[in-house]
Motif scaffolding. Structure first.
Motif, PDB file in Angstrom:
ATOM      1  N   LEU A  65      24.916 -15.084 -64.725  1.00 17.39           N
ATOM      2  CA  LEU A  65      23.466 -15.288 -64.726  1.00 17.39           C
ATOM      3  C   LEU A  65      22.755 -14.098 -65.384  1.00 17.39           C
ATOM      4  N   VAL A  76      15.631 -18.667 -59.505  1.00 17.21           N
ATOM      5  CA  VAL A  76      16.730 -19.538 -59.917  1.00 17.21           C
ATOM      6  C   VAL A  76      16.888 -20.630 -58.861  1.00 17.21           C
ATOM      7  N   ILE A  93      22.948 -15.484 -56.892  1.00 17.56           N
ATOM      8  CA  ILE A  93      21.552 -15.313 -57.290  1.00 17.56           C
ATOM      9  C   ILE A  93      20.975 -14.064 -56.636  1.00 17.56           C
ATOM     10  N   TYR A  98      17.883 -11.855 -58.269  1.00 15.22           N
ATOM     11  CA  TYR A  98      16.956 -12.963 -58.469  1.00 15.22           C
ATOM     12  C   TYR A  98      16.552 -13.567 -57.122  1.00 15.22           C
ATOM     13  N   ALA A 123      15.912 -20.987 -64.221  1.00 17.16           N
ATOM     14  CA  ALA A 123      17.288 -21.486 -64.319  1.00 17.16           C
ATOM     15  C   ALA A 123      17.534 -22.377 -63.110  1.00 17.16           C
TER      16      ALA A 123
END
Length: 187
Positions: A65, A76, A93, A98, A123
């Motif tokens: 990622l 995300v 994540i 994120y 995403a």
């Protein structure tokens, strides 16, 4: 307030937790990965995943990622039911820096569009079962990266391997997340 639920707690479960014990959720996860490395973390359709496997796969997915150029704090989305890919995705994540946006996999296209727009997700990780719904709305959202997995990907595999991407009809990148299978089962 009378906390009537406490009488149902098993012995040894504290009524309160120290919210300052860990500086972040990631710190709690990483301590658990190290402390319980060989223990089962999750079971799905009789396939168990240990904390160690969750640790390794979430690091790999998190690095992937990050390689996509998402900025720290990017949102995300995860659009999948309770399958083994879900905790891997969540941990990846968070470890990548994120924010997780949980998306109900049964959303209608209108609901999904609203959730993705409202959250600002850039995403999304989802199972192939839900791609049709995403395809109906992805062009109207901020989604730049789509990672698609299959329900059975982790039911008989050794680890995560990200496969080559393909371009969707709307011009957005659709990335297929493949999984290595044990040598005896490679076709």
């Amino acid at each position: 307030m009378d906390r009537i639920w406490l009488r149902n707690y098993p012995a040894g479960v504290p009524a309160d937790v120290d919210v300052n014990r860990y500086p972040s959720l990631v710190a709690l996860l990483e301590e658990s990965f190290a402390k319980f490395r060989d223990r089962k973390a999750f079971i799905c359709i009789d396939k168990a995943m240990t904390y160690g496997e969750l640790d390794e796969m979430s690091v790999a997915l998190g690095a992937y990622l990050q390689s996509k150029g998402l900025q720290k704090g990017a949102r995300v989305a995860i659009m999948m039911p309770n399958v083994l890919q879900n905790p891997i995705s969540s941990a990846a994540i968070l470890r990548a820096g994120y924010a997780v946006v949980n998306v109900n996999p049964l959303y209608t296209p209108r609901e999904l569009e609203h959730q993705l727009k409202d959250s600002g997700a850039e995403a999304i990780l989802l199972l192939e079962n839900f791609v049709t719904t995403l395809e109906m709305v992805v062009a109207k959202t901020s989604i730049k990266h789509v990672i698609v997995g299959s329900m059975g990907d982790l039911l008989n595999c050794e680890g995560v391997k990200v496969g080559p991407g393909v371009l969707g009809t709307d011009g957005h990148l659709v990335q297929r997340c493949a999984h290595r299978r044990p040598a005896a089962q490679v076709r």
